[in-house]
Write a protein that holds these residues in place. Sequence first.
Motif, short mmCIF file in Angstrom:
data_model
loop_
_atom_site.label_atom_id
_atom_site.label_comp_id
_atom_site.label_asym_id
_atom_site.label_seq_id
_atom_site.Cartn_x
_atom_site.Cartn_y
_atom_site.Cartn_z
N ARG A 1 -40.62 -2.95 27.72
CA ARG A 1 -40.29 -4.31 28.17
C ARG A 1 -40.28 -4.32 29.70
O ARG A 1 -39.70 -3.45 30.32
CB ARG A 1 -38.92 -4.75 27.66
CG ARG A 1 -38.88 -4.97 26.19
CD ARG A 1 -37.55 -5.54 25.77
NE ARG A 1 -37.47 -5.64 24.32
CZ ARG A 1 -36.35 -5.84 23.66
NH1 ARG A 1 -35.21 -5.97 24.31
NH2 ARG A 1 -36.37 -5.91 22.34
N PHE A 2 -40.94 -5.32 30.26
CA PHE A 2 -41.00 -5.44 31.72
C PHE A 2 -39.84 -6.28 32.22
O PHE A 2 -39.47 -7.27 31.62
CB PHE A 2 -42.32 -6.08 32.15
CG PHE A 2 -43.48 -5.15 32.01
CD1 PHE A 2 -43.70 -4.15 32.95
CD2 PHE A 2 -44.35 -5.25 30.95
CE1 PHE A 2 -44.76 -3.28 32.82
CE2 PHE A 2 -45.41 -4.39 30.81
CZ PHE A 2 -45.63 -3.40 31.75
N GLN B 1 -38.93 1.51 38.68
CA GLN B 1 -37.75 2.05 38.01
C GLN B 1 -37.96 1.91 36.50
O GLN B 1 -38.46 0.89 36.03
CB GLN B 1 -36.50 1.28 38.41
CG GLN B 1 -36.15 1.43 39.86
CD GLN B 1 -34.93 0.62 40.24
OE1 GLN B 1 -34.43 -0.18 39.45
NE2 GLN B 1 -34.42 0.85 41.44
N VAL B 2 -37.57 2.93 35.77
CA VAL B 2 -37.68 2.92 34.31
C VAL B 2 -36.32 3.26 33.74
O VAL B 2 -35.70 4.26 34.12
CB VAL B 2 -38.74 3.92 33.80
CG1 VAL B 2 -38.80 3.91 32.29
CG2 VAL B 2 -40.10 3.62 34.39
N GLY B 3 -35.84 2.43 32.84
CA GLY B 3 -34.59 2.67 32.15
C GLY B 3 -34.81 2.74 30.66
O GLY B 3 -35.92 2.51 30.16
N HIS B 4 -33.77 3.03 29.94
CA HIS B 4 -33.88 3.18 28.49
C HIS B 4 -32.65 2.63 27.81
O HIS B 4 -31.53 2.77 28.30
CB HIS B 4 -34.05 4.66 28.15
CG HIS B 4 -34.06 4.91 26.68
ND1 HIS B 4 -32.93 5.31 25.99
CD2 HIS B 4 -35.03 4.79 25.76
CE1 HIS B 4 -33.24 5.44 24.71
NE2 HIS B 4 -34.50 5.14 24.55
N SER B 5 -32.87 2.00 26.70
CA SER B 5 -31.77 1.62 25.81
C SER B 5 -32.24 1.84 24.38
O SER B 5 -33.44 1.87 24.11
CB SER B 5 -31.35 0.16 26.02
OG SER B 5 -32.37 -0.71 25.62
N SER B 6 -31.29 2.01 23.51
CA SER B 6 -31.64 2.22 22.10
C SER B 6 -30.73 1.36 21.24
O SER B 6 -29.58 1.13 21.57
CB SER B 6 -31.52 3.69 21.72
OG SER B 6 -30.25 4.17 22.04
N VAL B 7 -31.30 0.90 20.14
CA VAL B 7 -30.58 0.06 19.20
C VAL B 7 -30.51 0.82 17.88
O VAL B 7 -31.54 1.12 17.27
CB VAL B 7 -31.29 -1.30 19.00
CG1 VAL B 7 -30.53 -2.15 18.01
CG2 VAL B 7 -31.45 -2.02 20.32
N VAL B 8 -29.29 1.15 17.46
CA VAL B 8 -29.11 1.86 16.19
C VAL B 8 -29.04 0.83 15.07
O VAL B 8 -28.23 -0.09 15.10
CB VAL B 8 -27.83 2.72 16.22
CG1 VAL B 8 -27.62 3.41 14.89
CG2 VAL B 8 -27.90 3.73 17.35
N HIS C 1 -37.21 -0.01 29.54
CA HIS C 1 -37.19 -1.14 30.46
C HIS C 1 -37.87 -0.71 31.76
O HIS C 1 -37.41 0.21 32.43
CB HIS C 1 -35.74 -1.57 30.75
CG HIS C 1 -34.99 -1.91 29.50
ND1 HIS C 1 -35.14 -3.11 28.85
CD2 HIS C 1 -34.11 -1.19 28.76
CE1 HIS C 1 -34.36 -3.12 27.78
NE2 HIS C 1 -33.72 -1.96 27.71
N VAL C 2 -38.96 -1.38 32.09
CA VAL C 2 -39.78 -1.01 33.23
C VAL C 2 -39.73 -2.12 34.28
O VAL C 2 -40.00 -3.28 33.98
CB VAL C 2 -41.25 -0.76 32.80
CG1 VAL C 2 -42.11 -0.44 34.01
CG2 VAL C 2 -41.31 0.34 31.78
N ASP C 3 -39.37 -1.74 35.49
CA ASP C 3 -39.43 -2.64 36.64
C ASP C 3 -40.41 -2.01 37.63
O ASP C 3 -40.03 -1.14 38.41
CB ASP C 3 -38.05 -2.82 37.28
CG ASP C 3 -38.08 -3.78 38.46
OD1 ASP C 3 -39.13 -4.42 38.69
OD2 ASP C 3 -37.04 -3.89 39.15
#
Length: 158
Positions: A42-43, A132-139, A150-152
């Motif tokens: 996701r951008f 910048q690259v971030g990460h999230s996870s949905v269980v 998440h990419v910016d």
Amino acid sequence: MRSQRAVTYTVVFAAINLILGACGVSKYMSPNELLLKSNEVRFQGTEPVANKSLLKYELSTFYKQKPNRSFFFIPREWFYYTTRDTTKNGSFKRMQRRRIAERPAIYSETLTEATIEGMLYYLRYSGYYLAQVGHSSVVKKKKKIESIYHVDPGPRFT
């Protein structure tokens, strides 16, 4: 006559899929394991990105973990778990193990960090020096997880 036979085959096939589809793989996994179901990029950010779909595809090639595929709506990891008993090795089970079964994609935080590093390296190589690259996870229920990156990219320097 033919239409009746086609309906019969369709009903039988649907019943088999429902029965086998109900057999989840979470009962074979240890309590601390999660099965990776999807990856997504996701951008974010305010800077416009040229060829966003191409960049999204290129970043998706850096996934270190890929979710399992399905075989006629049946998860391939189910075949992996049901054919792992080597004492009952019939030719049909061996064929399932070799051609259909896939080792389950167990979620790993280490591989997620490696994916983030690869994406950052590629973005900086492509001219997005402030990326910048971030990460999230949905269980999800039944020990399944969705991984979202998440990419910016920021401005592109050429």
